[in-house]
Every structure is written in structure tokens, then in C-alpha cells.
Design an enzyme around this catalytic site. Sequence first.
Site, PDB file in Angstrom:
ATOM      1  N   ASP A  86       0.617  -1.209   0.075  1.00 39.35           N
ATOM      2  CA  ASP A  86      -0.160   0.211   0.178  1.00 39.35           C
ATOM      3  C   ASP A  86       0.599   1.495   0.064  1.00 39.35           C
ATOM      4  O   ASP A  86       1.643   1.305   0.521  1.00 39.35           O
ATOM      5  CB  ASP A  86      -0.792  -0.121   1.566  1.00 39.35           C
ATOM      6  CG  ASP A  86      -1.806  -1.050   0.588  1.00 39.35           C
ATOM      7  OD1 ASP A  86      -2.163  -1.327   0.236  1.00 39.35           O
ATOM      8  OD2 ASP A  86      -3.012  -0.753   2.010  1.00 39.35           O
ATOM      9  N   LYS A 147      -6.211   2.787  -2.408  1.00 37.26           N
ATOM     10  CA  LYS A 147      -6.956   2.687  -1.276  1.00 37.26           C
ATOM     11  C   LYS A 147      -7.558   4.275  -0.918  1.00 37.26           C
ATOM     12  O   LYS A 147      -6.756   5.439  -0.811  1.00 37.26           O
ATOM     13  CB  LYS A 147      -5.770   2.410  -0.011  1.00 37.26           C
ATOM     14  CG  LYS A 147      -5.669   2.367   1.375  1.00 37.26           C
ATOM     15  CD  LYS A 147      -5.399   1.275   1.629  1.00 37.26           C
ATOM     16  CE  LYS A 147      -5.078   1.637   3.242  1.00 37.26           C
ATOM     17  NZ  LYS A 147      -4.283   1.001   3.980  1.00 37.26           N
ATOM     18  N   LYS A 172     -10.293  -0.254  -1.804  1.00 33.94           N
ATOM     19  CA  LYS A 172     -10.018  -0.597  -0.900  1.00 33.94           C
ATOM     20  C   LYS A 172     -10.446   0.490  -0.025  1.00 33.94           C
ATOM     21  O   LYS A 172     -10.075   0.704   0.140  1.00 33.94           O
ATOM     22  CB  LYS A 172      -8.204  -1.373  -0.436  1.00 33.94           C
ATOM     23  CG  LYS A 172      -8.412  -1.538   1.403  1.00 33.94           C
ATOM     24  CD  LYS A 172      -6.763  -1.688   1.295  1.00 33.94           C
ATOM     25  CE  LYS A 172      -6.444  -1.530   3.279  1.00 33.94           C
ATOM     26  NZ  LYS A 172      -5.392  -2.148   3.082  1.00 33.94           N
TER      27      LYS A 172
END
Length: 224
Positions: A86, A147, A172
Amino acid sequence: METVPERIEHTVLGPTTRWADVRHVLDEAADLGMRACIPPCYVARADDESDVPLVTVIDFPHGQGAPETAAEAARRAWEDGAGEIDLVANVGRLQAGEDDAVRAKIAEVVAAVPIPVKVIVEAPLLSEDELERIGALAADADAVYLKTATGFSEGGATVADVEALAGFRPVKASGGIGSWEEAAAMFRAGAERIGASSGAAIVREWRDAGEPSLAAVRSDGDGR
């Protein structure tokens, strides 16, 4: 097809995180069938001591490191056992209109590792136009996921942000999701993953709701 728990990334990323905290998250993730998102400094030990799928963060939480530094950190995390990365986008550069630099950094990290890279866009800080631009930039750079947030700035995931980002890449949803009801709302909005420090509570509440499939959640307004 992943189950709902497999789509939950049980998270511990606070500034005071200790190995004992990571160990607790790994145990809960193993027991409930989740992934775990942990600091990079603990990935190697976690890989040695657990079979839980591991996610870690790079250039966290502000995204202001040099591209080559972020790429090297991603390589190290992959070698240590991370299965996904990430990466925090540089919001300041995005807002300054330095789109080429933002795209190039993401692309350099993506090229550095053979595992999926999610781009944390920090949606609470972005305008609608900026949100669409970072979605397009990350897609152009071959990021696999977007994300919503780090959880360390203003606000967290919203249905509107998930809906906007889902037009560019799988999403996400992360930041402030503390219950199955909230997670179900994100799934209905188009999220494919949930990142939450409350992952264990979310999965237990999902079980109490009858363990609905993702398809059932998206077709049923209350997630039951």
C-alpha cells in the site's frame, strides 16, 4: 472467489505499534480468515511466524519520500514476505498540478515489485477533480488497487469516494470503518477490500448477520 473475511485487511499501523500488537492482529487474522496489514519493520518476522497473507505500507503516512527510496522500500518489503504493497500518493504534488511526478513515482514502485500495489489517495483531502485525477494517474501507472485513506489525516472512507474511485481501479475502503454495517455499505458502493483496525469485530458481526456473501450484500440493502 474470495470470502468476505478474505477481503478484510486487519490493520495495525499506529506510531506506537509493537511486535506484541502485530502478533495479536496476526492471531486474530488467522483465526477469522483475514489478511493483515502491518508496518514494514515487522514483515519479515510476521512471515516467519505466521501464514496470514501480509500487506504492508510504503512511504506512510504522507507519501513525501523520493521515488527511488519508496521503490527500494517496496522491494525490501516483498523480499521480507509482503504479498501486497500500500503506497501513499503525494497529495501535495497532486494538488500543485505535478501529475507527471505523481504518476512516475507510482510507476517506479509498481515496476520494482512483482506483487500488487495499492495507491492510498487520501481522499478526505481531495476535491472531486483531484480524486478523479489521482484515480486516472494510478491506473496509468498500473497500480492494481486504489485505497481511500491512511486513517491518519482528516476523515476516512466514504461511500461517495468509493463510488468515484471504483471507476478507475478496484477499491480498498479504509479509514474509520468500525462495524459490519459500515463495511457492508462500502462493499455495496463498489469496494473490493476493507482495511480496518476493527477487522475482528467486523468479521464477528458479519458472522452474526448470517455470513452473507459479497453478492448478497450488494443485492440486499441492509447487508443481511
